[in-house]
Enzyme design. Sequence first.
Site, PDB file in Angstrom:
ATOM      1  N   HIS A   1      -9.257   3.818  -1.041  1.00  0.00           N
ATOM      2  CA  HIS A   1      -7.888   3.323  -0.894  1.00  0.00           C
ATOM      3  C   HIS A   1      -7.519   2.355  -2.022  1.00  0.00           C
ATOM      4  O   HIS A   1      -7.386   1.147  -1.803  1.00  0.00           O
ATOM      5  CB  HIS A   1      -7.761   2.653   0.485  1.00  0.00           C
ATOM      6  CG  HIS A   1      -6.376   2.170   0.825  1.00  0.00           C
ATOM      7  ND1 HIS A   1      -5.228   2.712   0.293  1.00  0.00           N
ATOM      8  CD2 HIS A   1      -5.961   1.178   1.676  1.00  0.00           C
ATOM      9  CE1 HIS A   1      -4.170   2.073   0.790  1.00  0.00           C
ATOM     10  NE2 HIS A   1      -4.586   1.135   1.616  1.00  0.00           N
TER      11      HIS A   1
ATOM     12  N   CYS B   1       0.825  -1.216   0.000  1.00  0.00           N
ATOM     13  CA  CYS B   1       0.000   0.000   0.000  1.00  0.00           C
ATOM     14  C   CYS B   1       0.854   1.258   0.000  1.00  0.00           C
ATOM     15  O   CYS B   1       0.316   2.361  -0.106  1.00  0.00           O
ATOM     16  CB  CYS B   1      -0.933  -0.001   1.203  1.00  0.00           C
ATOM     17  SG  CYS B   1      -1.804  -1.562   1.396  1.00  0.00           S
TER      18      CYS B   1
END
Lengths: 387, 387
Positions: free
Chosen positions: A334, A85
């Site tokens: 996200h 991420c």
Amino acid sequence: MRDVAIVGIGITKFGELWDTSFRDLFVDAGGRALKDAGMDGNEIDAMYVGNMSAGQFIQQEHVASLIADHAGLVPIPCTRVEAACASGGLALRQAFIAVTSGIHDIVAVGGIEKMTDILSDQTTGALVTAADKEWEGYVGTTFPGLYGLMARRHMHKFGTTEEQMAQVAVKNHKNGALNPRAQYQREITVEQVLNSPIVTEPLNLFDCSPITDGSAAVILAPANKARKYTDTLILISGSGQASGTLSLHDRESLTEIPTTIQSARTAYEMADVGPKDIDLAEVHDCFTIAEIMAIEDLGFCEKGEGGSLAEDGKTALNGEIPINTSGGLKSKGHPVGATGIAQAVEVVSQLRGDSGKRQVDGAEIGLTHNIGGSGGTGVVHILERGD
Amino acid sequence: MRDVAIVGIGITKFGELWDTSFRDLFVDAGGRALKDAGMDGNEIDAMYVGNMSAGQFIQQEHVASLIADHAGLVPIPCTRVEAACASGGLALRQAFIAVTSGIHDIVAVGGIEKMTDILSDQTTGALVTAADKEWEGYVGTTFPGLYGLMARRHMHKFGTTEEQMAQVAVKNHKNGALNPRAQYQREITVEQVLNSPIVTEPLNLFDCSPITDGSAAVILAPANKARKYTDTLILISGSGQASGTLSLHDRESLTEIPTTIQSARTAYEMADVGPKDIDLAEVHDCFTIAEIMAIEDLGFCEKGEGGSLAEDGKTALNGEIPINTSGGLKSKGHPVGATGIAQAVEVVSQLRGDSGKRQVDGAEIGLTHNIGGSGGTGVVHILERGD
């Protein structure tokens, strides 16, 4: 080492974008960044792309050249960078290094993830490959599970409450409601968070960031060439990166993320600023507890006080240190490889004074904080208005 | 921009290494490189890792931090770079850029792939994600299929023969037989190649590089600090990278790889040398036809003469321009993310005069050529003995 500026920004709508392909999504963000810089594509010398796992999400590796081709920019060098991420933030750092080195002048850097083309249980399975698969994944851990452990320990050690965590979600949704690019543009209440389904105790559904498709891009230039493209000079004054253990069991503490502390230290030193100088920050709130730990580890408050800071409204848009004015991962969404770049897009917009209803008055210095996995990689950048 | 040297090299045995895990394999290569440089791990400032698809091969992303942790090197920055089979070469380039920039001094760069932990049909499926999945993969193309098309066209246009392609395999196996790290340390004959099973016409089994586990590492330092670690100064004097179309159908010609030509041009210009100055080269022979096209596109002969060059023995160990003295991908093996670094390890060993039975006499300048997919990415480096 040359000074580096961000001269263009672009971001797509974040959400479940079933009608847009991976390659079109990237070109959308990149095209917006070019338009923002008033630049032709043929002025770009090189590209970097942050992407966590197109291999698992859309069965496509080698996405950097794919994107360069689809954007009509071959044969310029295009490089994919991956750190789960934190892929976006890390791509920004590599582009920054390339410009400082003098190897390239104008460098476009994008982040992208297309996560909703497979079933959601497959998505969860793909995401856990950002954790230590042998020691965590194979025994059934998921990311909510890992952050749930951290949340429980934080509650035990510092008295952090579920209500305080819920306040983080409420604040980020309030900001996200003002962001036309956000996946969820609606406010929520503390009661809604507390009554939402349990994902993994003590985290409810509304404590968790969603699964998102999206892309964001920024364009870098040496500072001495930036004025051609922008009226407001925004410099990357600090860049820090750190590696840490992928597994939680190898850490000395569950209530802090060492890579946040270490990458922030490097970035603060390079920029010659401290937490008190930061006017706003985009931090990695993949879960509400992650934002609480981040604001502590970045030095915006003492360790253990992150929950109170959120509860007291000090991280709100009009608070002492506005956090996640974009809505954060929680409300803006996200798309894992895009997140680090989307954070930079928001901070640049704020420093330019272009953020409309969510503008932080007089913002001069901003920070982005991007985390891979449960903290295995940390990347922090500091952006400043230049003279 | 600072000059950059390679001060340490290390490589594992290449092969089907079922008893060695991904992380152990990397630490093996890295440890050898440290030992070669006479360096402690704590002197390393940053790391780069080339890896194509641990996500698909071993269900593990985020491998850079995983490796930094397993090597005991956290919190140093560690960055994964991916460009399919050019991941290793591209990681070398990013490390090179980082050292030139002055951001980092001592940078370790490794390449790794663990390909044999899944079934071979799954491996083929994973590899095709380096091609354009939407336009090539979903219709059933495999990499032998793509290179088979290029081979057929090369034969049609230039009269290249299956025997000439077989000569490439024979030569590379002859070299590989002298390399104790090679997957296949045995010679083969033209007849064996021609009589081996057809994979995809006109490519037989022995025209194809194998599926391999392996890792390689090199350590970079600014040239002015290199003498501390090495008696023989080996400089990276040129570095070039280019992006191209992933799909074959988007190319103007099937008989050349534009990213080879473009990345070589950049590298030659930076190093201020030309093909005639190169004493030996490690080129990307994923298939025998790929080596033939590479030696043409790199300028070692005219277009269309690559087959003759191989047939006439001019690319042999004692020929005019020794190609793939290590055995190449064909005989040494092709752990896709490691290949670009393994090429650098071989060239450094040759320039140092340390290559034993396969030493090229008086080698002063060497070249590495690493390709992603069917040419979507090209990376060329030129290495030279310094004064």
